[in-house]
Enzyme design. Structure first.
Site, PDB file in Angstrom:
ATOM      1  N   HIS A 180       0.820  -1.210   0.000  1.00 49.62           N
ATOM      2  CA  HIS A 180       0.000   0.000   0.000  1.00 49.62           C
ATOM      3  C   HIS A 180       0.856   1.264   0.000  1.00 49.62           C
ATOM      4  CE1 HIS A 180      -4.309  -1.255   0.577  1.00 49.62           C
ATOM      5  NE2 HIS A 180      -3.673  -2.417   0.631  1.00 49.62           N
ATOM      6  N   ASP A 181       2.007   1.204   0.617  1.00 51.64           N
ATOM      7  CA  ASP A 181       2.901   2.361   0.580  1.00 51.64           C
ATOM      8  C   ASP A 181       3.401   2.603  -0.843  1.00 51.64           C
ATOM      9  OD1 ASP A 181       4.504   4.498   1.487  1.00 51.64           O
ATOM     10  OD2 ASP A 181       6.226   3.169   1.726  1.00 51.64           O
ATOM     11  N   PRO A 220      -5.410  -0.411  -6.208  1.00 48.50           N
ATOM     12  CA  PRO A 220      -6.128  -1.615  -6.644  1.00 48.50           C
ATOM     13  C   PRO A 220      -7.177  -1.989  -5.608  1.00 48.50           C
ATOM     14  CG  PRO A 220      -3.773  -1.873  -6.969  1.00 48.50           C
ATOM     15  CD  PRO A 220      -3.952  -0.606  -6.184  1.00 48.50           C
ATOM     16  N   HIS A 247      -1.468 -12.847  -0.951  1.00 44.57           N
ATOM     17  CA  HIS A 247      -2.639 -13.161  -0.130  1.00 44.57           C
ATOM     18  C   HIS A 247      -2.569 -14.586   0.406  1.00 44.57           C
ATOM     19  CE1 HIS A 247      -5.022  -9.849  -2.443  1.00 44.57           C
ATOM     20  NE2 HIS A 247      -4.485  -9.364  -1.343  1.00 44.57           N
TER      21      HIS A 247
END
Length: 319
Positions: free
Chosen positions: A60-61, A153, A183
């Site tokens: 996410h960064d 996303p 995941h």
């Protein structure tokens, strides 16, 4: 006097090059990487779910303004970390703890952005995934705004949208598959399953869900149940870093909608299938090796090096 100046001279050489490199801190803060590893291991001992959290934090960064630690800033409701696309992202306290220890050892030397990247590697290792060398030398960004995370996303994205967002970051279909396969560790909340199970476009449930799997998902996440209940994203192997999630995607046992979409497209489907074909081992290609290549590639997105950015003293604030 010469001995004192040598490490600093080497540091200046690294800064002037303005490039990421393995062992960036070996002379200017020799215990940097081991300190991060120690903090991550300690956190995992008290919270077994911290590994996927730290891996997700790195993703996410990097996907907003590049891998610059901007997601760590907490300067009010408009800071990036409060973006809708960052829902459920955590691990900030672990990064902050590592930073505090590094500031005591080497004040103003190790960036928060590098700590995030190193912690992600350690998280993979803790879940029996591959160990790999992390290129360091990132500097921290000086901007953090919620609007900059608008194009993250999303689990509801079509395969075309996912591909477009990855292409926009210089990543390929193969990178999309193997980075999504991260995941393989972690859980998701029923909140993110509601549409796929009960309000999928066209009505009912996502037809990509294997009929044998659908009752199991609905039992875990009933329509009017607690949306905060969590379930493993990788059915049958949620705590081990492996390629089981790709096998689940092939069989219709993907938990997340975005993972299932990887089998909707010829290019991404061929990548998923490759790891289970007879030729894969012959060409020396493995999911673990390809994941390392992709996460290292992702870790170089939009990095600030050399004279760019800054080195924060506290990761959650511009300082």
């Amino acid at each position: 006097m010469v001995l004192v100046l040598v490490p600093f001279f080497i540091y200046l050489m690294g800064v002037s090059k303005g490039q990421l490199q393995v062992g960036f801190y070996s002379n200017i803060c020799p215990d940097a990487e081991s300190t991060v590893t120690s903090v991550v291991r300690e956190a995992a001992a008290s919270n077994p779910n911290i590994a996927p959290v730290l891996l997700r934090l790195h993703f996410h960064d990097c996907f907003v303004q590049g891998c610059d630690g901007s997601i760590l800033i907490e300067n009010g409701p408009d800071s990036e970390r409060h973006a809708f696309g960052h829902q459920g992202v955590g691990g900030f306290d672990v990064i902050e703890k590592a930073k505090a220890q590094l500031e005591a050892l080497c004040p103003g030397v190790v960036s928060c952005a590098d700590i995030v990247a190193l912690a992600a590697r350690d998280a993979v290792v803790l879940t029996h995934g591959p160990s790999y060398e992390v290129q360091t030398g990132r500097r921290d960004g000086v901007v953090s705004n919620v609007s900059m995370a608008d194009n993250m996303p999303d689990i509801g994205d079509s395969i075309q949208q996912l591909k477009s967002k990855f292409f926009g970051k210089g990543l390929s279909e193969k990178d999309l598959v193997v980075l999504s396969a991260a995941h393989t560790i972690g859980t998701t909340a029923c909140f993110f399953m509601t549409q796929r199970l009960y309000n999928f476009p066209g009505g009912g449930s996502d037809p990509a869900i294997n009929p044998e799997f659908l009752p199991e998902l609905k039992a875990n996440c009933p329509q009017n149940g607690d949306v905060n209940v969590r379930l493993p994203i990788d059915r049958g192997s949620g705590q081990t870093f492996d390629n089981q999630i790709l096998q689940n995607i092939r069989g219709g046992f993907a938990v997340l909608q975005s993972d299932a979409r990887l089998y909707d497209d010829e290019a991404t489907r061929s990548v998923v299938d490759w790891y289970f074909g007879l030729l894969s081992p012959l060409f020396g290609s493995s999911f673990e090796q390809d994941f390392v290549s992709s996460i290292v590639k992702m870790g170089s997105i939009g990095v600030k090096t050399g004279s760019q950015g800054t080195i924060r003293h506290v990761c959650g604030a511009f300082s």
